[in-house]
Design an enzyme around this catalytic site. Structure first.
Site, PDB file in Angstrom:
ATOM      1  N   CYS A 295       0.832  -1.210   0.000  1.00 22.71           N
ATOM      2  CA  CYS A 295       0.000   0.000   0.000  1.00 22.71           C
ATOM      3  C   CYS A 295       0.868   1.262   0.000  1.00 22.71           C
ATOM      4  CB  CYS A 295      -0.981  -0.042   1.168  1.00 22.71           C
ATOM      5  SG  CYS A 295      -2.316   1.142   1.017  1.00 22.71           S
TER       6      CYS A 295
ATOM      7  N   HIS B 160      -3.065  -5.471   1.452  1.00 24.11           N
ATOM      8  CA  HIS B 160      -2.427  -5.734   2.747  1.00 24.11           C
ATOM      9  C   HIS B 160      -2.437  -7.207   3.142  1.00 24.11           C
ATOM     10  CE1 HIS B 160      -2.121  -1.493   3.884  1.00 24.11           C
ATOM     11  NE2 HIS B 160      -3.300  -1.315   3.303  1.00 24.11           N
TER      12      HIS B 160
ATOM     13  N   GLU C  84      -0.659  -8.541   5.233  1.00 24.48           N
ATOM     14  CA  GLU C  84      -0.351  -8.611   6.668  1.00 24.48           C
ATOM     15  C   GLU C  84      -1.605  -8.527   7.544  1.00 24.48           C
ATOM     16  OE1 GLU C  84       0.146  -6.084   4.690  1.00 24.48           O
ATOM     17  OE2 GLU C  84      -0.302  -4.187   5.696  1.00 24.48           O
TER      18      GLU C  84
END
Lengths: 197, 334
Positions: free
Chosen positions: A84, A178, A180
Site C-alpha cells: 500500500c 495488505h 499482513e
C-alpha cells in the site's frame, strides 16, 4: 536471516507477526525487527515497508538515513517489499497527488502508481484475487493505490479490474493491498523465498 | 470480476484502516489552510471541526457536527484521511457524514451528547468509528458496538495532559488485572460492564413498578442483555489474550507539547490526537512538525529535547481540577 520492518509509521506490528509466522512455516531460523532508527535496515537481509500514510512515511524516512539504507539493501539484491503506502514509496513515478504533496519516492520499481485509486475509506474493500505463483488470496484494499503502468522488466503478479495490484522487478515486490492483515502468510512466505534466489 | 465476492465495510477493513494510522499524529483543523499545514508537517490524518475544543469550551452552548461545507473543503484540500466528529448517539449526524464520505467518524464527548442512554451501533456503518474511553469498561463497550479505534478521553481543550495520562493508566491497570483472571471471573466483569446498557429499561420499569430486567430482555438495538454480556465477554477474552485492546488505541484530550505526545506513547498509546495544541500554539507549523517527530522518536529523549527547542509557546491551557464536573467533557457518554 534478519528482516527489518520500517517502523516509522503504519501497520508495522502486523508485518512483524506475519513475517515471523511465515518464517516458522518455512522452517527459517531468523529474526524480524521493527525499526524507527538508522542502522538496522542496513544490516538486514530484507526489508518491508508497511502500509500507513505515504506522505508521513516518506517525510520521516527521508529525514533520517532510513531511505538511503533501503536503497543500499535493494542495490545489494536483497528483497524489499512494500504494501500500500510501501508500494507508493517503492515506485518510480506517482500521480498528481504524489506530486502535490511533494512525496519523495525510492524509485526502485519501474511503475507508475495512482494514489487512492478506488476512492476514500467508504470505497475500501476486500476481494479474492489470483496471485501468480501462489493461487487465490483474499486481498484487503484500504484507500489503496494501484499501478497504472509498468516497465518491461516488471513481472505482473496480480490484477484487479484494469489495474495491476501486485508486481515484482527482480528483488523488489510491490503490493497495493495488505497481506499482513489476514491470517494467510503465503505472500510473506513468497517474499522470504525471494532471498533464496 | 465476480462482484458478489467484493466486500465493503467489514470489520477487517474498518480495523485495518485504524491500523494504518499507528505511530501517527491526527490533528484537529478548522479549515483547508490548517489541513494543509497538518499534512505538510506529516500528520497521518486530520479531524475536521467547526471549532477546536478549546474554543468549543469557551463558546459554550450546544456543540454539534461541523458544517459539511467546511468538512468537504478540507476533504478536497488534502490527500490524507479526513475524520469528523458527531455527537454521542446521534445516528443521523453519523449517517450524514457517511454520505459525505469522511474516512472515519469520531463519536465524541467533545460535542454535546445527543443521547444520554446509548452510543451509536457502529457495526451498522460502512465507515469506521473512533470513540473515547476513560476506562477498560468504556473501551470494551465501544469495541463491542463496533468501534475500530479507541482513544483516551482525557480532558479536551485544556492543554493539560493529566486526564489522558490517568485514562491510559486506568486502562493499562485494568488489562493487567484481567490477565490474572480466570474465565468465570472475566464473565462477571462482562456482566458488570453490561449494566450500562440497562439504564433506559431500568428507569422505565422502575417508574412502572416492574421487576428489574432479565437476560432475555432486549435492552439496546436488537440485543438482549444476555447477548450483550456474551459479546462483552468475547471482547474481554481477546483483551486478556493479547494483553492490549484488540483495536488501535490512541491518546487524546489535553496533549499540547512534543513531550506530552512522547509521554503518551511511552504509556503504550499507538499514536496521538492533538486537538487545540497545534493551532492554539504560537507557531502551528513548527509545533505540528515537532509533535510528529516526538511521536516517532518517543523513546529517544535527545530527539524530543531537540525538536522542542525554540518552537514558541504552547497553548495556555486550563487547570482541570478547577473545572466543575459539568465543565469536564469526559463524563459524557459512559
Amino acid at each position: 536471516m534478519r528482516i527489518a520492518v520500517v517502523g516509522v509509521q503504519g501497520d508495522v506490528e502486523e508485518h512483524v507477526l506475519a513475517t515471523k509466522a511465515a518464517m516458522k512455516k518455512l522452517g527459517i531460523d531468523g529474526e524480524v525487527i521493527a525499526t524507527r532508527r538508522s542502522g538496522v535496515v542496513a544490516k538486514s537481509d530484507g526489508v518491508i515497508i508497511p502500509g500507513g500514510e505515504s506522505t508521513t512515511i516518506s517525510r520521516l524516512i527521508f529525514r533520517d538515513s532510513i531511505a538511503d539504507e533501503i536503497l543500499e539493501v535493494a542495490n545489494q539484491g536483497k528483497p524489499v517489499m512494500g504494501t500500500c503506502a510501501g508500494l507508493i514509496l517503492l515506485s518510480k513515478c506517482g500521480d498528481e497527488l504524489v506530486e502535490r504533496t511533494n512525496t519523495k519516492l525510492l524509485k526502485l520499481l519501474d511503475a507508475k502508481i495512482k494514489r487512492n485509486a478506488f476512492g476514500r475509506q467508504r470505497e475500501s474493500f476486500q476481494v479474492p484475487l489470483h496471485f501468480k505463483g501462489i493461487g487465490e488470496i483474499e486481498a484487503v484494499f484500504i484507500r489503496a493505490p494501484v499501478i497504472v503502468e509498468v516497465g518491461k522488466d516488471v513481472d505482473v503478479l496480480a490484477t484487479f479490474e484494469d489495474y495491476i495490484v501486485a508486481a515484482k522487478q527482480n528483488n523488489i515486490l510491490g503490493l497495493a493491498f495488505h497481506p499482513e492483515l489476514t491470517e494467510d502468510t503465503r505472500v510473506h512466505e513468497y517474499f522470504l523465498k525471494m532471498s533464496e534466489i | 470480476m465476480e462482484l458478489e465476492k467484493l466486500r465493503f465495510g467489514t470489520e477487517l477493513i474498518k480495523r485495518g484502516f485504524a491500523k494504518m494510522q499507528k505511530g501517527g499524529v491526527i490533528m484537529d483543523v478548522t479549515n483547508a489552510e490548517q489541513a494543509g499545514i497538518a499534512e505538510d508537517a506529516g500528520a497521518v490524518a486530520v479531524m475536521a471541526l467547526h471549532k477546536v475544543p478549546a474554543d468549543i469550551r469557551q463558546a459554550g452552548g450546544v456543540a454539534r457536527m461541523a458544517d459539511p461545507k467546511i468538512i468537504q473543503e478540507i476533504m478536497d484540500a488534502v490527500t490524507i484521511p479526513v475524520m469528523a466528529k458527531v455527537r454521542i448517539g446521534h445516528v443521523a449526524e453519523a449517517r450524514a457524514l457517511e454520505a459525505l464520505g469522511v474516512d472515519m467518524i469520531d463519536e465524541s464527548e467533545v460535542l454535546t451528547p445527543a443521547d444520554v442512554f446509548f452510543h451509536i451501533d457502529k457495526r451498522k456503518f460502512v465507515i469506521p468509528f473512533v470513540c473515547g474511553a476513560r476506562s477498560l469498561g468504556e473501551a470494551v463497550r465501544r469495541i463491542w458496538e463496533g468501534a475500530a479505534m479507541v482513544r483516551t478521553k482525557g480532558e479536551a481543550g485544556t492543554g493539560n495532559v493529566v486526564e489522558a495520562v490517568k485514562h491510559m493508566r486506568l486502562m493499562n491497570k485494568a488489562i493487567a488485572e484481567l490477565q490474572e483472571m480466570e474465565g468465570a471471573r472475566v464473565f462477571s466483569v462482562a456482566e458488570r460492564y453490561a449494566q450500562a446498557y440497562c439504564k433506559l429499561a431500568n428507569s422505565v420499569r422502575e417508574e412502572m413498578g416492574l421487576s428489574k430486567i432479565g437476560k432475555n430482555d432486549v435492552v439496546y438495538e436488537e440485543y438482549s442483555l444476555g447477548e450483550i454480556v456474551e459479546g462483552l465477554y468475547k471482547v474481554l477474552l481477546e483483551v486478556r489474550e493479547m494483553g492490549r485492546l484488540p483495536v488501535v488505541n490512541f491518546a487524546a484530550g489535553g496533549i499540547a507539547t512534543p513531550a506530552d505526545a512522547a509521554f503518551m506513547m511511552q504509556l503504550g498509546a499507538d499514536g496521538v490526537f492533538v486537538g487545540s495544541g497545534i493551532f492554539k500554539s504560537s507557531n502551528p507549523p513548527e509545533y505540528a512538525r515537532a509533535i510528529v517527530e516526538a511521536v516517532q522518536h518517543y523513546d529517544e529523549p535527545e530527539v524530543v529535547a531537540e525538536v522542542s527547542k525554540g518552537i514558541g509557546e504552547a497553548m495556555k491551557g486550563l487547570d482541570v481540577f478547577q473545572l466543575s464536573e459539568e465543565e469536564r467533557l469526559q463524563y459524557r457518554g459512559l
